[in-house]
Design a protein around this motif. Structure first.
Motif, PDB file in Angstrom:
ATOM      1  N   LEU A 326       0.819  -1.209   0.000  1.00 22.29           N
ATOM      2  CA  LEU A 326       0.000   0.000   0.000  1.00 22.29           C
ATOM      3  C   LEU A 326       0.857   1.265   0.000  1.00 22.29           C
ATOM      4  O   LEU A 326       0.543   2.240  -0.688  1.00 22.29           O
ATOM      5  N   TRP A 373      -7.217  -2.375  -3.665  1.00 19.25           N
ATOM      6  CA  TRP A 373      -6.744  -1.475  -2.600  1.00 19.25           C
ATOM      7  C   TRP A 373      -7.463  -1.801  -1.291  1.00 19.25           C
ATOM      8  O   TRP A 373      -6.842  -1.862  -0.221  1.00 19.25           O
ATOM      9  N   VAL A 393     -10.892   4.003   0.666  1.00 22.72           N
ATOM     10  CA  VAL A 393     -10.074   4.084  -0.553  1.00 22.72           C
ATOM     11  C   VAL A 393     -10.563   5.221  -1.437  1.00 22.72           C
ATOM     12  O   VAL A 393      -9.770   6.022  -1.948  1.00 22.72           O
TER      13      VAL A 393
END
Length: 432
Positions: A326, A373, A393
Protein backbone atom coordinates in the motif's frame (compact mmCIF):
# COMPACT_ATOMS: atom_id res chain seq x y z
CA UNK A 1 -29.22 12.30 -24.11
CA UNK A 2 -29.88 15.63 -25.68
CA UNK A 3 -29.53 19.04 -24.09
CA UNK A 4 -32.66 21.09 -24.57
CA UNK A 5 -33.55 24.04 -22.37
CA UNK A 6 -36.37 25.31 -24.55
CA UNK A 7 -39.47 26.07 -22.56
CA UNK A 8 -42.55 24.20 -23.66
CA UNK A 9 -45.35 26.25 -25.10
CA UNK A 10 -48.78 26.48 -23.49
CA UNK A 11 -50.59 23.19 -23.61
CA UNK A 12 -53.84 22.84 -25.49
CA UNK A 13 -57.08 22.37 -23.56
CA UNK A 14 -57.75 18.71 -22.88
CA UNK A 15 -60.16 17.03 -25.29
CA UNK A 16 -62.33 14.31 -23.85
CA UNK A 17 -62.47 11.20 -25.98
CA UNK A 18 -65.98 10.42 -27.15
CA UNK A 19 -67.29 7.07 -26.03
CA UNK A 20 -69.65 4.95 -28.09
CA UNK A 21 -72.40 5.51 -25.54
CA UNK A 22 -72.35 9.25 -26.32
CA UNK A 23 -73.95 8.58 -29.71
CA UNK A 24 -76.30 5.77 -28.80
CA UNK A 25 -79.54 7.41 -27.66
CA UNK A 26 -82.32 5.46 -26.02
CA UNK A 27 -85.32 7.28 -27.37
CA UNK A 28 -86.02 10.84 -28.43
CA UNK A 29 -84.66 12.37 -25.22
CA UNK A 30 -81.14 11.28 -26.12
CA UNK A 31 -80.53 9.57 -22.77
CA UNK A 32 -77.64 7.16 -22.61
CA UNK A 33 -78.44 3.55 -23.23
CA UNK A 34 -75.97 2.49 -20.59
CA UNK A 35 -73.91 4.51 -18.11
CA UNK A 36 -70.11 4.28 -18.41
CA UNK A 37 -68.18 3.83 -15.14
CA UNK A 38 -66.77 7.09 -13.86
CA UNK A 39 -63.05 7.50 -14.47
CA UNK A 40 -60.91 7.85 -11.35
CA UNK A 41 -59.68 11.38 -10.74
CA UNK A 42 -55.88 11.55 -10.85
CA UNK A 43 -54.73 14.03 -8.29
CA UNK A 44 -51.38 15.72 -8.53
CA UNK A 45 -49.19 14.59 -5.59
CA UNK A 46 -48.59 17.31 -3.04
CA UNK A 47 -44.84 16.67 -3.03
CA UNK A 48 -44.44 16.70 -6.81
CA UNK A 49 -41.96 19.58 -6.73
CA UNK A 50 -39.76 17.71 -4.24
CA UNK A 51 -39.99 14.57 -6.38
CA UNK A 52 -38.86 16.54 -9.42
CA UNK A 53 -35.93 18.06 -7.54
CA UNK A 54 -34.81 14.64 -6.30
CA UNK A 55 -35.08 13.07 -9.75
CA UNK A 56 -33.20 15.96 -11.33
CA UNK A 57 -30.42 15.75 -8.74
CA UNK A 58 -30.07 12.03 -9.41
CA UNK A 59 -29.92 12.60 -13.17
CA UNK A 60 -27.49 15.52 -12.98
CA UNK A 61 -25.28 13.59 -10.58
CA UNK A 62 -25.20 10.49 -12.78
CA UNK A 63 -24.90 12.07 -16.21
CA UNK A 64 -23.83 15.67 -15.65
CA UNK A 65 -25.78 18.88 -16.07
CA UNK A 66 -25.18 19.22 -19.81
CA UNK A 67 -26.13 15.64 -20.66
CA UNK A 68 -29.62 15.74 -19.12
CA UNK A 69 -32.69 17.31 -20.73
CA UNK A 70 -36.03 18.25 -19.23
CA UNK A 71 -37.53 15.42 -21.27
CA UNK A 72 -35.18 12.95 -19.58
CA UNK A 73 -36.24 14.13 -16.13
CA UNK A 74 -39.93 14.09 -17.03
CA UNK A 75 -39.64 10.61 -18.53
CA UNK A 76 -37.96 9.30 -15.39
CA UNK A 77 -40.90 10.54 -13.34
CA UNK A 78 -43.52 9.29 -15.76
CA UNK A 79 -44.93 12.75 -16.41
CA UNK A 80 -45.08 14.99 -19.45
CA UNK A 81 -42.61 17.76 -20.17
CA UNK A 82 -45.49 20.23 -19.94
CA UNK A 83 -46.21 19.04 -16.39
CA UNK A 84 -42.55 19.49 -15.51
CA UNK A 85 -42.48 23.04 -16.89
CA UNK A 86 -45.42 23.94 -14.64
CA UNK A 87 -43.04 23.59 -11.70
CA UNK A 88 -39.74 24.75 -13.21
CA UNK A 89 -39.33 27.14 -16.16
CA UNK A 90 -36.05 25.58 -17.35
CA UNK A 91 -33.45 22.94 -16.71
CA UNK A 92 -31.16 25.58 -15.28
CA UNK A 93 -33.80 26.59 -12.72
CA UNK A 94 -33.83 22.99 -11.48
CA UNK A 95 -30.05 22.79 -11.39
CA UNK A 96 -29.68 26.15 -9.65
CA UNK A 97 -32.33 25.48 -7.00
CA UNK A 98 -31.00 22.06 -6.04
CA UNK A 99 -27.35 23.15 -6.05
CA UNK A 100 -27.99 26.12 -3.78
CA UNK A 101 -30.40 24.18 -1.57
CA UNK A 102 -27.79 21.54 -0.80
CA UNK A 103 -25.07 24.15 -0.41
CA UNK A 104 -27.22 26.02 2.10
CA UNK A 105 -28.04 22.82 3.99
CA UNK A 106 -24.32 22.11 4.31
CA UNK A 107 -23.64 25.67 5.49
CA UNK A 108 -26.38 25.43 8.12
CA UNK A 109 -25.18 22.01 9.31
CA UNK A 110 -21.93 23.47 10.70
CA UNK A 111 -23.66 26.05 12.92
CA UNK A 112 -23.64 25.03 16.55
CA UNK A 113 -26.45 25.90 18.96
CA UNK A 114 -25.68 28.46 21.71
CA UNK A 115 -25.48 25.79 24.39
CA UNK A 116 -22.53 24.18 22.58
CA UNK A 117 -20.30 27.05 23.75
CA UNK A 118 -19.98 25.31 27.13
CA UNK A 119 -18.69 22.08 25.62
CA UNK A 120 -15.08 21.10 25.06
CA UNK A 121 -13.32 21.99 21.77
CA UNK A 122 -13.21 18.29 20.84
CA UNK A 123 -16.94 17.83 21.32
CA UNK A 124 -17.72 20.98 19.32
CA UNK A 125 -15.47 19.78 16.49
CA UNK A 126 -17.14 16.38 16.50
CA UNK A 127 -20.57 18.02 16.46
CA UNK A 128 -19.68 20.05 13.38
CA UNK A 129 -18.24 17.01 11.61
CA UNK A 130 -21.27 14.91 12.50
CA UNK A 131 -23.72 17.60 11.35
CA UNK A 132 -21.93 18.05 8.03
CA UNK A 133 -21.60 14.30 7.50
CA UNK A 134 -25.28 13.71 8.26
CA UNK A 135 -26.44 16.32 5.75
CA UNK A 136 -24.01 15.05 3.13
CA UNK A 137 -25.17 11.45 3.52
CA UNK A 138 -28.83 12.52 3.38
CA UNK A 139 -28.20 14.48 0.15
CA UNK A 140 -25.60 12.19 -1.41
CA UNK A 141 -26.92 12.40 -4.98
CA UNK A 142 -27.15 16.19 -4.91
CA UNK A 143 -23.73 16.70 -3.32
CA UNK A 144 -22.29 15.80 -6.72
CA UNK A 145 -23.73 19.09 -8.00
CA UNK A 146 -21.94 21.25 -5.44
CA UNK A 147 -18.79 19.15 -5.68
CA UNK A 148 -18.20 19.02 -9.44
CA UNK A 149 -20.90 20.85 -11.40
CA UNK A 150 -20.74 24.26 -9.70
CA UNK A 151 -18.74 25.81 -12.53
CA UNK A 152 -21.87 25.63 -14.70
CA UNK A 153 -23.79 27.97 -12.40
CA UNK A 154 -24.29 31.50 -13.66
CA UNK A 155 -21.95 34.12 -12.11
CA UNK A 156 -24.39 35.45 -9.50
CA UNK A 157 -25.34 31.94 -8.40
CA UNK A 158 -21.71 30.86 -8.42
CA UNK A 159 -20.99 33.68 -5.99
CA UNK A 160 -23.75 32.48 -3.66
CA UNK A 161 -22.41 28.94 -3.84
CA UNK A 162 -18.88 30.18 -3.06
CA UNK A 163 -20.23 31.93 0.03
CA UNK A 164 -21.86 28.71 1.20
CA UNK A 165 -18.61 26.79 0.80
CA UNK A 166 -16.69 29.51 2.61
CA UNK A 167 -19.10 29.24 5.53
CA UNK A 168 -18.41 25.51 5.78
CA UNK A 169 -14.63 25.89 5.51
CA UNK A 170 -14.53 28.76 8.02
CA UNK A 171 -16.58 26.80 10.55
CA UNK A 172 -14.26 23.80 10.23
CA UNK A 173 -11.26 26.10 10.54
CA UNK A 174 -12.63 27.75 13.69
CA UNK A 175 -13.42 24.44 15.38
CA UNK A 176 -10.05 22.96 14.40
CA UNK A 177 -8.17 26.02 15.65
CA UNK A 178 -9.81 25.64 19.07
CA UNK A 179 -9.18 21.90 19.14
CA UNK A 180 -5.52 22.09 17.99
CA UNK A 181 -4.31 25.62 18.82
CA UNK A 182 -0.70 24.78 17.98
CA UNK A 183 -1.42 24.28 14.26
CA UNK A 184 -0.08 26.89 11.86
CA UNK A 185 -2.77 28.53 9.71
CA UNK A 186 -1.44 26.96 6.50
CA UNK A 187 -1.37 23.48 7.99
CA UNK A 188 -4.82 23.99 9.44
CA UNK A 189 -6.17 24.99 6.02
CA UNK A 190 -4.73 21.83 4.46
CA UNK A 191 -6.45 19.73 7.12
CA UNK A 192 -9.73 21.62 6.66
CA UNK A 193 -9.74 20.85 2.93
CA UNK A 194 -8.90 17.23 3.77
CA UNK A 195 -11.88 17.05 6.17
CA UNK A 196 -14.34 18.43 3.62
CA UNK A 197 -12.89 16.20 0.91
CA UNK A 198 -13.29 13.08 3.04
CA UNK A 199 -16.93 13.82 3.82
CA UNK A 200 -18.01 14.85 0.31
CA UNK A 201 -16.06 12.03 -1.38
CA UNK A 202 -19.11 9.81 -0.87
CA UNK A 203 -20.66 11.58 -3.87
CA UNK A 204 -17.96 10.16 -6.16
CA UNK A 205 -19.02 6.51 -6.02
CA UNK A 206 -21.88 4.13 -5.22
CA UNK A 207 -20.52 1.99 -2.38
CA UNK A 208 -23.20 1.44 0.26
CA UNK A 209 -23.30 1.58 4.05
CA UNK A 210 -26.21 2.24 6.45
CA UNK A 211 -26.44 6.01 7.08
CA UNK A 212 -25.53 5.88 10.77
CA UNK A 213 -22.55 3.61 10.13
CA UNK A 214 -21.38 5.84 7.29
CA UNK A 215 -21.62 9.01 9.39
CA UNK A 216 -19.66 7.31 12.17
CA UNK A 217 -16.96 6.21 9.69
CA UNK A 218 -16.65 9.71 8.22
CA UNK A 219 -16.41 11.39 11.64
CA UNK A 220 -13.81 8.95 12.95
CA UNK A 221 -11.74 9.29 9.78
CA UNK A 222 -11.88 13.08 10.02
CA UNK A 223 -10.82 13.02 13.66
CA UNK A 224 -7.85 10.85 12.65
CA UNK A 225 -6.90 13.47 10.08
CA UNK A 226 -6.99 16.28 12.64
CA UNK A 227 -4.27 14.53 14.61
CA UNK A 228 -1.91 14.15 11.65
CA UNK A 229 1.53 15.65 12.34
CA UNK A 230 2.34 17.20 8.98
CA UNK A 231 6.03 17.43 7.99
CA UNK A 232 7.47 20.86 7.19
CA UNK A 233 6.23 22.27 3.85
CA UNK A 234 8.45 21.41 0.90
CA UNK A 235 8.75 23.23 -2.39
CA UNK A 236 6.84 21.53 -5.17
CA UNK A 237 9.08 21.18 -8.17
CA UNK A 238 7.23 22.06 -11.35
CA UNK A 239 6.88 19.05 -13.59
CA UNK A 240 8.45 19.87 -16.98
CA UNK A 241 6.12 18.98 -19.83
CA UNK A 242 7.16 15.93 -21.80
CA UNK A 243 8.16 16.91 -25.29
CA UNK A 244 5.98 15.18 -27.86
CA UNK A 245 7.50 14.61 -31.32
CA UNK A 246 5.62 16.14 -34.23
CA UNK A 247 4.92 12.67 -35.58
CA UNK A 248 3.01 11.74 -32.41
CA UNK A 249 -0.04 13.84 -33.20
CA UNK A 250 -2.38 11.51 -31.32
CA UNK A 251 -0.42 12.16 -28.12
CA UNK A 252 -0.40 15.90 -28.67
CA UNK A 253 -4.15 15.91 -29.32
CA UNK A 254 -4.71 13.87 -26.17
CA UNK A 255 -2.73 16.33 -24.03
CA UNK A 256 -4.33 19.43 -25.52
CA UNK A 257 -7.79 17.93 -25.25
CA UNK A 258 -7.34 17.14 -21.56
CA UNK A 259 -5.96 20.63 -20.88
CA UNK A 260 -9.00 22.21 -22.55
CA UNK A 261 -11.47 19.89 -20.81
CA UNK A 262 -9.87 20.85 -17.50
CA UNK A 263 -9.95 24.58 -18.22
CA UNK A 264 -13.40 24.92 -19.77
CA UNK A 265 -15.36 21.74 -19.11
CA UNK A 266 -15.95 19.06 -21.74
CA UNK A 267 -19.26 20.45 -23.08
CA UNK A 268 -17.62 23.83 -23.79
CA UNK A 269 -14.79 22.43 -25.92
CA UNK A 270 -15.14 21.71 -29.64
CA UNK A 271 -13.06 19.57 -31.98
CA UNK A 272 -12.01 22.81 -33.65
CA UNK A 273 -10.66 24.09 -30.31
CA UNK A 274 -8.59 20.95 -29.85
CA UNK A 275 -7.25 21.11 -33.41
CA UNK A 276 -6.21 24.75 -32.97
CA UNK A 277 -4.50 24.03 -29.63
CA UNK A 278 -2.56 21.19 -31.25
CA UNK A 279 -1.48 23.37 -34.15
CA UNK A 280 -3.53 21.56 -36.77
CA UNK A 281 -4.88 23.51 -39.71
CA UNK A 282 -8.41 22.09 -39.61
CA UNK A 283 -10.70 20.07 -37.35
CA UNK A 284 -10.83 17.35 -40.00
CA UNK A 285 -7.21 16.51 -39.15
CA UNK A 286 -8.33 15.36 -35.69
CA UNK A 287 -10.48 12.64 -37.22
CA UNK A 288 -7.43 10.91 -38.61
CA UNK A 289 -6.57 9.97 -35.02
CA UNK A 290 -9.87 10.06 -33.07
CA UNK A 291 -13.48 9.57 -34.13
CA UNK A 292 -14.48 12.65 -32.16
CA UNK A 293 -13.88 14.42 -28.89
CA UNK A 294 -15.70 11.70 -26.93
CA UNK A 295 -13.26 9.17 -28.36
CA UNK A 296 -10.40 11.40 -27.23
CA UNK A 297 -11.91 11.69 -23.74
CA UNK A 298 -12.27 7.91 -23.57
CA UNK A 299 -8.60 7.45 -24.48
CA UNK A 300 -7.61 9.82 -21.67
CA UNK A 301 -9.77 7.93 -19.17
CA UNK A 302 -8.32 4.59 -20.23
CA UNK A 303 -4.87 5.96 -19.59
CA UNK A 304 -5.83 7.24 -16.11
CA UNK A 305 -7.53 3.96 -15.17
CA UNK A 306 -4.65 1.83 -16.43
CA UNK A 307 -2.14 3.95 -14.52
CA UNK A 308 -3.83 2.90 -11.27
CA UNK A 309 -4.68 -0.70 -12.17
CA UNK A 310 -1.34 -1.61 -13.74
CA UNK A 311 0.59 -0.57 -10.61
CA UNK A 312 -1.16 -3.02 -8.30
CA UNK A 313 0.36 -6.32 -9.45
CA UNK A 314 4.03 -5.21 -9.39
CA UNK A 315 3.60 -3.42 -6.04
CA UNK A 316 2.11 -6.49 -4.38
CA UNK A 317 4.69 -8.82 -5.94
CA UNK A 318 7.64 -6.69 -4.80
CA UNK A 319 6.36 -5.99 -1.27
CA UNK A 320 6.95 -7.96 1.87
CA UNK A 321 3.39 -7.46 3.08
CA UNK A 322 0.15 -5.49 2.58
CA UNK A 323 1.38 -2.37 4.35
CA UNK A 324 4.50 -2.17 2.20
CA UNK A 325 2.43 -2.76 -0.95
CA UNK A 326 0.00 0.00 0.00
CA UNK A 327 2.83 2.40 0.78
CA UNK A 328 4.22 1.81 -2.70
CA UNK A 329 0.81 2.26 -4.33
CA UNK A 330 0.13 5.47 -2.40
CA UNK A 331 3.45 6.99 -3.44
CA UNK A 332 2.89 6.02 -7.08
CA UNK A 333 -0.67 7.35 -7.05
CA UNK A 334 0.37 10.73 -5.63
CA UNK A 335 3.32 11.05 -7.99
CA UNK A 336 1.19 10.19 -11.01
CA UNK A 337 -1.52 12.64 -9.96
CA UNK A 338 1.00 15.45 -9.50
CA UNK A 339 2.51 14.69 -12.90
CA UNK A 340 -0.87 14.72 -14.65
CA UNK A 341 -2.94 17.14 -12.58
CA UNK A 342 -5.33 18.05 -15.40
CA UNK A 343 -6.07 14.41 -16.21
CA UNK A 344 -6.68 13.60 -12.54
CA UNK A 345 -9.20 16.43 -12.28
CA UNK A 346 -10.91 15.62 -15.59
CA UNK A 347 -11.26 11.99 -14.52
CA UNK A 348 -13.53 13.12 -11.68
CA UNK A 349 -15.45 15.88 -13.45
CA UNK A 350 -16.13 14.53 -16.94
CA UNK A 351 -16.71 10.80 -16.47
CA UNK A 352 -20.39 11.05 -17.41
CA UNK A 353 -19.43 12.30 -20.88
CA UNK A 354 -17.68 9.06 -21.81
CA UNK A 355 -19.91 6.95 -24.11
CA UNK A 356 -22.07 4.52 -22.16
CA UNK A 357 -20.42 1.33 -23.43
CA UNK A 358 -16.95 2.65 -22.60
CA UNK A 359 -18.17 3.99 -19.28
CA UNK A 360 -19.24 0.51 -18.20
CA UNK A 361 -15.82 -0.95 -19.04
CA UNK A 362 -13.99 1.87 -17.26
CA UNK A 363 -16.19 1.51 -14.18
CA UNK A 364 -15.32 -2.16 -14.07
CA UNK A 365 -11.59 -1.38 -14.17
CA UNK A 366 -12.03 1.23 -11.45
CA UNK A 367 -14.09 -1.12 -9.29
CA UNK A 368 -11.47 -3.88 -9.53
CA UNK A 369 -8.71 -1.42 -8.62
CA UNK A 370 -10.64 -0.12 -5.61
CA UNK A 371 -11.38 -3.68 -4.52
CA UNK A 372 -7.68 -4.56 -4.62
CA UNK A 373 -6.74 -1.48 -2.60
CA UNK A 374 -9.56 -2.23 -0.15
CA UNK A 375 -8.37 -5.83 0.22
CA UNK A 376 -4.92 -4.59 1.21
CA UNK A 377 -6.44 -2.05 3.60
CA UNK A 378 -8.42 -4.78 5.35
CA UNK A 379 -5.27 -6.86 5.76
CA UNK A 380 -3.69 -3.88 7.53
CA UNK A 381 -6.89 -3.05 9.44
CA UNK A 382 -8.90 -6.26 9.98
CA UNK A 383 -11.41 -4.31 12.09
CA UNK A 384 -12.85 -2.78 8.92
CA UNK A 385 -15.61 -4.32 6.82
CA UNK A 386 -15.38 -4.56 3.04
CA UNK A 387 -17.70 -1.58 2.44
CA UNK A 388 -15.89 0.53 5.04
CA UNK A 389 -12.53 -0.10 3.40
CA UNK A 390 -13.92 0.81 -0.02
CA UNK A 391 -15.25 4.12 1.32
CA UNK A 392 -11.81 4.89 2.74
CA UNK A 393 -10.07 4.08 -0.55
CA UNK A 394 -12.41 6.43 -2.42
CA UNK A 395 -11.83 9.12 0.22
CA UNK A 396 -8.06 8.75 -0.14
CA UNK A 397 -8.29 9.09 -3.94
CA UNK A 398 -10.54 12.15 -3.66
CA UNK A 399 -8.17 13.81 -1.22
CA UNK A 400 -5.45 14.01 -3.88
CA UNK A 401 -7.58 15.82 -6.45
CA UNK A 402 -9.17 18.14 -3.88
CA UNK A 403 -5.86 19.26 -2.40
CA UNK A 404 -4.49 19.68 -5.91
CA UNK A 405 -7.31 21.93 -7.08
CA UNK A 406 -7.27 23.92 -3.82
CA UNK A 407 -3.53 24.53 -3.50
CA UNK A 408 -1.95 23.74 -6.86
CA UNK A 409 1.83 23.99 -6.44
CA UNK A 410 1.76 25.74 -3.05
CA UNK A 411 4.31 24.00 -0.77
CA UNK A 412 1.79 23.29 2.01
CA UNK A 413 0.28 20.61 -0.25
CA UNK A 414 3.50 18.85 -1.27
CA UNK A 415 3.58 15.22 -2.36
CA UNK A 416 4.96 14.10 1.00
CA UNK A 417 2.09 15.75 2.88
CA UNK A 418 -0.58 14.46 0.53
CA UNK A 419 0.79 10.92 0.76
CA UNK A 420 0.85 11.13 4.56
CA UNK A 421 -2.80 12.23 4.65
CA UNK A 422 -3.73 9.34 2.34
CA UNK A 423 -2.02 6.96 4.77
CA UNK A 424 -3.92 8.47 7.69
CA UNK A 425 -7.24 7.89 5.92
CA UNK A 426 -6.40 4.30 5.06
CA UNK A 427 -4.42 3.22 8.14
CA UNK A 428 -5.97 5.33 10.86
CA UNK A 429 -3.93 7.26 13.43
CA UNK A 430 -0.33 6.18 13.99
CA UNK A 431 0.39 4.28 17.22
CA UNK A 432 0.85 6.54 20.22
Amino acid sequence: MSVDNRRAGPSSPPVRARGRGDDLANGPGGARKSEEPARPVRRRPKNRRAQIAAAAAQAFGSYGYHSVSMEDIAGGLGISSAALYRHYPSKYALFQEESLRVGQAMAESVRLPPEAAERSPEIRLRQVLEGLSTVTVANRASVTLVRWEGRYLEPADREVRAGQETAVLDALDTRLAAYAPGLRSGDRRVLVIALLSTITSIADHHAALPPKSLVALLVSTCMNLTGTALPPPADIEPVPPVEIPESFKHELLLRKGVELFHARGYPNVSVEDIATAAGLSAASAVYRFYRGKSDLLTAAFRRAAERVSSAIGPAVAAAGGPREALDSLIDQYVEGSFTERELTFVYYTEFQHVPAEERAALRNVQRLSVDEWARLVRQVRPDLSGPQSRFLVHAAFALVVDLGRSFGTVPVASQERVALLMRTILYGPPPA
